[in-house]
Motif scaffolding. Sequence first.
Motif, PDB file in Angstrom:
ATOM      1  N   LEU A  11       0.826  -1.206   0.000  1.00  0.00           N
ATOM      2  CA  LEU A  11       0.000   0.000   0.000  1.00  0.00           C
ATOM      3  C   LEU A  11       0.862   1.258   0.000  1.00  0.00           C
ATOM      4  O   LEU A  11       0.535   2.242  -0.650  1.00  0.00           O
ATOM      5  N   GLN A  14       1.674   2.656  -3.318  1.00  0.00           N
ATOM      6  CA  GLN A  14       0.587   3.138  -4.185  1.00  0.00           C
ATOM      7  C   GLN A  14       0.683   4.658  -4.346  1.00  0.00           C
ATOM      8  O   GLN A  14       1.339   5.321  -3.522  1.00  0.00           O
TER       9      GLN A  14
ATOM     10  N   GLU B  79      -6.999  -2.955   1.430  1.00  0.00           N
ATOM     11  CA  GLU B  79      -6.717  -2.145   0.256  1.00  0.00           C
ATOM     12  C   GLU B  79      -5.971  -3.000  -0.750  1.00  0.00           C
ATOM     13  O   GLU B  79      -5.095  -3.771  -0.376  1.00  0.00           O
TER      14      GLU B  79
END
Lengths: 149, 260
Positions: A11, A14, B79
């Motif tokens: 993450l 990202q 996520e």
Amino acid sequence: MRYNEKELQALSRQPAELAAELGMRGPKKGSVVKRRLVKLVVNFLFYFRTDEAEPVGALLLERCRVAREEPSGFSISFIEDPERKYYFECCSEEQCQEWTEALRRASYEFMRRSLIFYRKEIQKMTGKDPLEQFGISEEARFQLSSLKA
Amino acid sequence: MGPDVLVGAMKLNERSVAHYALSDSPADHTGFLRTWGGPGTPPTPSGTGRRCWFVLKGNLLFSFESREGRAPLSLVVLEGCTVELAEAPAPEEFAFAICFDAPGVRPHLLAADGPAAQEAWVKALSRASFGYMRLVVRELESQLQDARQSLALHRHSSWKAISSRCKPQAPDCWSPGLEKGHSLPRDCSPMALVEGGSRSGRGLAEWELQGPASLLLGRGQSPVSPETSCFSTLHNWYGQEIVELRRGWQQRARGEPGRM
């Protein structure tokens, strides 16, 4: 508490809402300011050593308090221990403003409240539930009742 | 054996995360699930799994030993994942898996107690991402802007009608009190002021979580306090409307042909 570190690391790679090199000081007494690459991704704030690809750490931003700290910095603390602060130093007033605004809106809970507010407003103005068209008007996460007073 | 350097684990504000898990923040879904995941478990799931109490809050899936658990056992950040029905170690397990596209990450295998629970969990988890919520918020934000714009246009033409009947007034005077107690044809309704508009903003106690009202205020909106003369003009105009509407209702109630 176990957590999915690998997924969090992924993450952190990202696209970020905001990213910058800032001075950062941890909450422990006697900690010093270090340069960190700070990256805001969804409701997490990741911080990296400036030459490393993997983050040193992450802060979940739910129920956090973002406060200005003079001269041009801000702090993040959490509701269960408001005096325990993570300090960040910006290079300008503008940068500080940009970060504090972004961080205050970076929680899932903020988005939830916004959504419920917009939904109610649209209903009041048009008489229609805007979520019906998406077939999601009954979803738990969009209900006003999910908010406590 | 392995490398003698222990790679530093990534830090996380765990105490705050645990506090959030236990707080009264909204839970989007809860229930018992059987789980096979976690370190120390064999790579190939077997057996019936461990039954835990799961709580989904936003994009965070927490597990507890029991409903009364005082500390979360685990957190899965939802996520970059998809949720799929899955084959559990034994058939008819009502299983599903949370699959990440991160390299070297095994799917998290979970199983519900029945088909309805399985379906409910898959739906809830599929919509848990921050990005999904953000999409919906942005959509509603733009719908609200559109609605406000068309109301403003309507208002503008309504105001033109008012000013030809009454004294000319500035069109920006609205009072929240008008919303209450007057039932009007919809296109003449005054727009409700931003909820708590006069209270939101920077001056609040900092723990008051920034509400969406501050979004609108931040864009240059401000609650306008009407001047007395403006209010009384509005009041008179609405009063006229009410009288006419009431006359119409009464006529219809008496069975007479009336307006409307």
